[in-house]
Design a protein around this motif. Structure first.
Motif, PDB file in Angstrom:
ATOM      1  N   UNK A 530       0.858  -1.197   0.000  1.00 38.77           N
ATOM      2  CA  UNK A 530       0.000   0.000   0.000  1.00 38.77           C
ATOM      3  C   UNK A 530       0.886   1.236   0.000  1.00 38.77           C
ATOM      4  N   UNK A 531       1.203   1.708  -1.178  1.00 38.13           N
ATOM      5  CA  UNK A 531       2.112   2.847  -1.324  1.00 38.13           C
ATOM      6  C   UNK A 531       1.416   4.176  -1.085  1.00 38.13           C
ATOM      7  N   UNK A 532       0.116   4.262  -1.385  1.00 39.27           N
ATOM      8  CA  UNK A 532      -0.568   5.558  -1.376  1.00 39.27           C
ATOM      9  C   UNK A 532      -1.329   5.865  -0.093  1.00 39.27           C
ATOM     10  N   UNK A 552      -1.828  -9.345   4.404  1.00 42.92           N
ATOM     11  CA  UNK A 552      -0.853  -8.563   5.156  1.00 42.92           C
ATOM     12  C   UNK A 552      -0.515  -7.320   4.343  1.00 42.92           C
ATOM     13  N   UNK A 553      -0.705  -6.160   4.940  1.00 46.17           N
ATOM     14  CA  UNK A 553      -0.416  -4.891   4.274  1.00 46.17           C
ATOM     15  C   UNK A 553       0.994  -4.441   4.633  1.00 46.17           C
ATOM     16  N   UNK A 554       1.759  -4.058   3.636  1.00 39.17           N
ATOM     17  CA  UNK A 554       3.060  -3.422   3.850  1.00 39.17           C
ATOM     18  C   UNK A 554       2.933  -1.984   3.369  1.00 39.17           C
ATOM     19  N   UNK A 555       3.203  -1.029   4.237  1.00 42.00           N
ATOM     20  CA  UNK A 555       3.026   0.374   3.863  1.00 42.00           C
ATOM     21  C   UNK A 555       4.143   1.236   4.443  1.00 42.00           C
ATOM     22  N   UNK A 556       4.571   2.269   3.709  1.00 42.51           N
ATOM     23  CA  UNK A 556       5.594   3.166   4.250  1.00 42.51           C
ATOM     24  C   UNK A 556       5.044   4.133   5.291  1.00 42.51           C
ATOM     25  N   UNK A 557       3.731   4.210   5.399  1.00 39.32           N
ATOM     26  CA  UNK A 557       3.105   5.196   6.272  1.00 39.32           C
ATOM     27  C   UNK A 557       3.059   4.712   7.724  1.00 39.32           C
ATOM     28  N   UNK A 558       2.861   5.647   8.627  1.00 42.56           N
ATOM     29  CA  UNK A 558       2.847   5.318  10.053  1.00 42.56           C
ATOM     30  C   UNK A 558       1.608   4.533  10.457  1.00 42.56           C
ATOM     31  N   UNK A 560      -2.059   2.389   8.605  1.00 39.01           N
ATOM     32  CA  UNK A 560      -2.866   2.020   7.452  1.00 39.01           C
ATOM     33  C   UNK A 560      -3.949   3.085   7.259  1.00 39.01           C
ATOM     34  N   UNK A 561      -4.138   3.496   6.019  1.00 40.89           N
ATOM     35  CA  UNK A 561      -5.153   4.517   5.740  1.00 40.89           C
ATOM     36  C   UNK A 561      -4.739   5.908   6.153  1.00 40.89           C
ATOM     37  N   UNK A 562      -3.446   6.190   6.150  1.00 44.11           N
ATOM     38  CA  UNK A 562      -2.977   7.497   6.630  1.00 44.11           C
ATOM     39  C   UNK A 562      -3.562   8.642   5.822  1.00 44.11           C
ATOM     40  N   UNK A 563      -3.727   8.448   4.511  1.00 44.12           N
ATOM     41  CA  UNK A 563      -4.273   9.522   3.675  1.00 44.12           C
ATOM     42  C   UNK A 563      -5.761   9.726   3.906  1.00 44.12           C
ATOM     43  N   UNK A 564      -6.388   8.816   4.645  1.00 49.69           N
ATOM     44  CA  UNK A 564      -7.818   8.920   4.921  1.00 49.69           C
ATOM     45  C   UNK A 564      -8.117   9.662   6.215  1.00 49.69           C
ATOM     46  N   UNK A 565      -7.060  10.083   6.929  1.00 48.67           N
ATOM     47  CA  UNK A 565      -7.291  10.862   8.148  1.00 48.67           C
ATOM     48  C   UNK A 565      -8.050  12.142   7.837  1.00 48.67           C
ATOM     49  N   UNK A 566      -7.742  12.747   6.703  1.00 46.69           N
ATOM     50  CA  UNK A 566      -8.370  14.030   6.367  1.00 46.69           C
ATOM     51  C   UNK A 566      -9.863  13.896   6.116  1.00 46.69           C
ATOM     52  N   UNK A 571      -9.872   5.468  10.890  1.00 42.58           N
ATOM     53  CA  UNK A 571     -10.052   4.627  12.072  1.00 42.58           C
ATOM     54  C   UNK A 571     -11.035   3.498  11.807  1.00 42.58           C
ATOM     55  N   UNK A 572     -12.153   3.832  11.194  1.00 41.13           N
ATOM     56  CA  UNK A 572     -13.152   2.804  10.907  1.00 41.13           C
ATOM     57  C   UNK A 572     -12.584   1.739   9.977  1.00 41.13           C
ATOM     58  N   UNK A 573     -11.782   2.157   8.985  1.00 43.21           N
ATOM     59  CA  UNK A 573     -11.157   1.192   8.086  1.00 43.21           C
ATOM     60  C   UNK A 573     -10.236   0.253   8.863  1.00 43.21           C
ATOM     61  N   UNK A 574      -9.343   0.824   9.669  1.00 41.11           N
ATOM     62  CA  UNK A 574      -8.419  -0.023  10.424  1.00 41.11           C
ATOM     63  C   UNK A 574      -9.169  -0.948  11.377  1.00 41.11           C
ATOM     64  N   UNK A 575     -10.230  -0.431  11.980  1.00 43.30           N
ATOM     65  CA  UNK A 575     -11.013  -1.245  12.901  1.00 43.30           C
ATOM     66  C   UNK A 575     -11.623  -2.439  12.179  1.00 43.30           C
ATOM     67  N   UNK A 576     -12.174  -2.190  11.002  1.00 41.80           N
ATOM     68  CA  UNK A 576     -12.762  -3.288  10.217  1.00 41.80           C
ATOM     69  C   UNK A 576     -11.698  -4.304   9.816  1.00 41.80           C
ATOM     70  N   UNK A 577     -10.568  -3.791   9.308  1.00 41.32           N
ATOM     71  CA  UNK A 577      -9.509  -4.690   8.875  1.00 41.32           C
ATOM     72  C   UNK A 577      -8.999  -5.537  10.034  1.00 41.32           C
ATOM     73  N   UNK A 578      -8.843  -4.911  11.186  1.00 46.19           N
ATOM     74  CA  UNK A 578      -8.366  -5.646  12.359  1.00 46.19           C
ATOM     75  C   UNK A 578      -9.346  -6.748  12.744  1.00 46.19           C
ATOM     76  N   UNK A 579     -10.635  -6.435  12.728  1.00 45.49           N
ATOM     77  CA  UNK A 579     -11.641  -7.442  13.073  1.00 45.49           C
ATOM     78  C   UNK A 579     -11.675  -8.588  12.067  1.00 45.49           C
ATOM     79  N   UNK A 580     -11.248  -8.295  10.829  1.00 45.45           N
ATOM     80  CA  UNK A 580     -11.234  -9.325   9.785  1.00 45.45           C
ATOM     81  C   UNK A 580      -9.924 -10.096   9.743  1.00 45.45           C
TER      82      UNK A 580
END
Length: 668
Positions: A530-532, A552-558, A560-566, A571-580
Motif C-alpha cells: 500500500x504505497x498511497x 498482510x499490508x506493507x506500507x511506508x506510512x505510520x 494504514x489509511x494514513x491519507x484517509x485521516x483528512x 479509524x473505521x477502516x483499520x477497525x474493520x480490517x483488524x476485526x477481519x
C-alpha cells in the motif's frame, strides 16, 4: 437507486410552520463550515454558495457557525465575531435567499475545551478546564464573570444575526461543544450555581435562550443542535439527551431541535463516510420526537437521499430532514425530488474528499462530484451557459473525466460522441465501486448514463480508437480522457533509487485493477503493498479479506489509511480490517518479491522479515494511459482543438478528473 415521482415526495412537499416562518417543504440545508470567508467577512463566494441551494429549493438554510467570542474562533474561515462589519455581506445573502423562498437561520457556536489556538490565539474556555480532544492542550476553567461574558456573546451574536436579516439562530450544543459540556456531568465538575444538580447544569443554555428571546422578541426562531455519540461513555447518550431536550421544551426555550451523531470523542460519526450506515441520526431524532410537546424535530447525519428523507418524514420519525452533503453534491436536490425528477439528482457518494477533506485542512470546501461548489460565483453553479454555436465534440474515454466532459458539453448545446474502449462506462472509478460499501460510486455512474441518454450523447462502448480514427472522425473538438494504468514497477517513494521492485516480473504479482476486475489469480495469503495510503490499498485489502483471503499490508506510512485521516475514514477502516484478521507492517518498505515471499524492511530500525505468501498485490501510483496521445502528438494534433483531461495528464483521483473536465467543457 430509488426512483421517486411527485407522489413519492408528498410528505417532503408539505409546508411546516416554525414560530413566525413557514418552510415551503421539509428539506433543510443544515449548518456546516464552508470556510469561505474573506478576511472574516461573508462575500461573493458565500453568496453564490448559499443562493444556489436556495434556488434549488431548500426550505431552510442554516448558515455556518458564527463564533460568539474570541475564544470560540475555530477555523481560518470563521466570521468576525462581535463585529458589525459582517452585516452588509450577510444582508446580501439573506435578502437574495429570501427572494428565492428560503428561510434563513444562522448557527452560533463555541466549542469550549476543544478550541484551536492556531486560529484563535486564545486559551480554550470550558466549564471545568478539562483537556481538549481537538489537540493535546488543556483548557481554562471559566470564572463566573467569564461565563457571563460568553452568555452576552451569544445574545449579542443573535441580535446581530437579526440585523443581518436572519429569521433566527441555531445554538450549537452538539459534539461535546461548550453548551453540552455544561450539560454533561463528565465535563461539568463545577460546584457553584453552574454545576452539580441537573437544573444547575441546564442554567447556561437556558440563560442564553431566555436572554436571546428577551433581546430579539417573538418574531425570531431559536433552534438547538444536539448529537448522540452512542457507545462513548463520556458523551451524551440518548436517554440523557431526551431528558435535557424535554426540560428545555417544557419551558418553550427553543422552536426546533436538530439531532446528529458523533462528537469530538469519535469524530468519524460526525460526517459519516460510506462505511457508516445511512440515516445514522434518525433513530435519535425519533426518540426526541417522542419527548417534545412544542418544538419541531429535525433528523440529520447521513440522510443521503430525497427518498430516505421522504421515508423519515412519512413515518413521523422527524418533522424535517437536514441533507447537507446531498445538497452540496446537487444544489437542486429539493426541486428535482419535488417535481418528479429524482432520477436527475446527482447523489453524494459519502467520500468526504472535498467537503470535510478540504475543511480538515482549513481550506474552503468543494465536492468531488460537483466541482462548482465554492465556485458558484464564478461558474454559475449547475446552470450552464449555452454555447454561441454548436460544435461536434468527440470524447475518447468513458471514465469520470470523459463522462463529465461529455455531459457538460452536451448541456451547453454541443453535439457529443463518447467512445469507450471497454464494455461499460466508468473506467477505474467503476472498479473502485466494487470495493465493500462503495456502491454509491456505481450509482453515480448510473446517473451519468441516464444524463448522457437524456442529453442525446452518442455513446459507443467496446470501441478502441487510434490517432487515425480520431483524425477521421473530423470532430471540431477532441477531448482525450483515456485515464491511467498500473505502472507495474512496484516503485516506492521510500526507495527512490530503485526504479523497479526486484521480483515484480513474477507471474503472481497483480495490480489492484487486476484484483477488482476479477482477473487476478490469488492464493490464500496475499501481501498488499500500500504505497498511497488511501482507498486504493485499504479498500482493496478490505475487499480481499471480505473474500476470505489472509491479507498482510506493507506500507511506508505510520498507519494504514494514513491519507484517509483528512476525511475521518481511517479509524473505521483499520477497525474493520483488524476485526477481519488483516495484519500490517507500517513504516516499512518491500525489498523484493521472491515469488513465494515478500522481504520487508522496517524504516525505523532497518530490521528485515520474510513474509511467505501466495501473491503480491501492488497498490501504487498509476501512470497515464497515453499511447493514443503520443500518436496524436506525433501527428501534431495536440495543442489545437485536442485537449487532455484527468489521469491521462497525470495519474490522480476522480476529484481532479471531474474538475478538469467541467472546467474544459465550460470553455468549449
Amino acid at each position: 437507486m430509488s426512483t421517486l415521482n411527485c407522489s413519492d415526495s408528498s410528505n417532503l412537499a408539505q409546508p411546516l410552520q416554525i414560530r413566525h416562518v413557514t418552510l415551503r417543504n421539509r428539506i433543510v440545508f443544515g449548518a456546516h463550515t464552508s470556510n469561505m470567508s474573506d478576511s472574516g467577512l461573508p462575500g461573493k463566494q458565500h453568496l453564490g454558495y448559499y443562493l444556489e441551494r436556495a434556488r434549488g429549493g431548500a426550505a431552510m438554510i442554516v448558515v455556518e457557525p458564527m463564533p460568539v467570542h474570541a475564544t470560540a474562533v475555530l477555523t481560518r474561515g470563521n466570521f468576525r465575531h462581535n463585529d458589525d462589519a459582517v452585516i452588509p455581506g450577510f444582508r446580501a445573502i439573506t435578502d437574495a435567499c429570501h427572494a428565492e423562498g428560503a428561510v434563513m437561520i444562522h448557527q452560533l457556536y463555541h466549542v469550549g475545551q476543544h478550541g484551536d489556538f492556531d486560529n484563535s490565539y486564545q486559551p480554550s474556555w470550558s466549564p471545568s478546564g478539562l483537556p481538549s480532544y481537538h489537540d493535546n492542550e488543556g483548557s481554562h476553567q471559566m470564572t463566573e464573570l467569564e461565563i457571563e461574558e460568553i452568555i452576552v456573546g451569544f445574545v449579542d451574536a443573535a441580535a446581530r444575526a437579526q440585523h443581518c436579516g436572519f429569521d433566527g439562530v441555531e445554538l450549537f450544543a452538539a459534539y461535546n461543544a461548550l453548551i453540552d459540556q455544561f450539560w454533561l456531568a463528565w465535563s461539568n465538575r463545577r460546584t457553584d450555581n453552574w454545576g452539580g444538580s441537573f437544573e444547575n447544569r441546564m442554567r447556561f443554555s437556558s440563560e442564553i435562550m431566555r436572554r436571546i428571546r428577551d433581546r430579539v422578541g417573538d418574531q425570531f426562531v431559536i433552534g438547538l443542535a444536539v448529537s448522540v455519540d452512542e457507545g462513548v461513555p463520556a458523551a451524551l447518550q440518548i436517554n440523557e439527551l431526551c431528558e435535557i431536550v424535554a426540560w428545555h421544551d417544557e419551558r418553550r426555550l427553543m422552536d426546533y431541535v436538530t439531532c446528529g451523531t458523533g462528537s469530538y470523542f469519535s469524530f468519524d460519526k460526525i460526517i459519516p463516510t460510506f462505511q457508516q450506515p445511512g440515516n445514522l441520526g434518525v433513530p435519535y431524532a425519533e426518540r426526541l420526537q417522542q419527548v417534545v410537546q412544542h418544538a419541531k424535530v429535525q433528523a440529520e447525519s447521513h440522510v443521503r437521499t430525497a427518498a430516505s428523507a421522504e421515508a423519515v418524514v412519512a413515518s413521523g420519525q422527524a418533522d424535517m430532514v437536514s441533507i447537507v452533503r446531498g445538497q452540496i453534491a446537487d444544489p437542486y436536490l429539493a426541486s428535482k425530488a419535488l417535481t418528479g425528477r429524482a432520477d436527475e439528482i446527482r447523489e453524494c457518494i459519502s467520500c468526504n474528499q472535498m467537503c470535510w477533506g478540504r475543511r480538515s485542512r482549513d481550506y474552503w470546501i468543494s465536492c468531488l462530484v460537483n466541482p462548482s461548489v465554492g465556485r458558484e460565483f464564478e461558474w454559475g453553479g449547475d446552470t450552464f451557459q449555452r454555447s454561441e454555436s454548436a460544435r461536434d465534440v468527440l470524447v475518447v474515454g468513458g471514465g469520470p473525466a470523459g463522462l463529465e466532459a461529455a455531459r457538460v458539453a452536451a448541456e451547453r448545446g454541443h453535439r457529443v460522441t463518447l467512445v469507450e474502449a471497454g464494455s461499460v462506462l466508468g473506467g477505474a472509478f467503476r472498479l473502485a465501486g466494487r470495493q465493500p460499501h462503495r456502491s454509491q460510486i456505481t450509482d453515480l455512474l448510473s446517473w451519468y448514463e441516464r444524463e448522457l441518454h437524456r442529453l442525446d450523447v452518442a455513446v459507443r462502448t467496446n470501441s478502441t480508437m487510434h490517432a487515425d480514427d480520431i483524425a477521421a472522425a473530423n470532430a471540431d473538438v477532441v477531448v482525450m480522457a483515456t485515464g491511467s494504468r498500473p505502472a507495474g514497477t512496484g516503485f516506492q517513494r521510500g526507495r527512490p533509487l530503485v526504479a523497479e521492485l526486484p521480483g515484480v516480473d513474477h507471474a503472481n504479482v497483480w495490480s489492484i485493477e487486476d484484483v477488482l476486475s476479477q482477473t487476478a489469480t490469488l492464493g490464500h495469503h496475499v501481501v498488499l503493498l500500500d504505497e498511497t495510503g488511501d482507498w486504493r490499498g485499504g479498500g482493496t485489502a478490505w475487499h480481499l479479506a471480505d473474500k476470505g483471503h489472509k491479507v498482510t499490508i506493507v506500507t511506508p506510512h505510520a498507519m494504514v489509511g494514513s491519507a484517509l485521516q483528512r476525511i475521518a475514514g481511517d479509524f473505521e477502516l483499520r477497525s474493520r480490517l483488524a476485526r477481519m484478521g488483516v495484519a500490517w507492517c507500517t513504516e516499512s518498505a518491500l525489498l523484493m518479491w521472491t515469488g513465494t515471499a515478500a522481504v520487508v524492511r522496517s524504516s525505523l530500525d532497518g530490521s528485515e522479515q520474510t513474509l511467505a505468501a501466495d501473491a503480491l498485490v501492488l497498490a501504487c501510483t498509476n501512470v497515464p494511459n497515453s499511447a493514443i496521445v503520443d500518436e496524436l502528438i506525433a501527428l501534431g494534433e495536440v495543442g489545437h482543438e485536442v485537449h487532455l483531461v484527468g489521469d491521462v495528464v497525470a495519474a490522480r483521483s476522480a476529484v481532479h478528473a471531474i474538475y478538469e473536465a467541467r472546467a474544459l467543457a465550460m470553455r468549449i
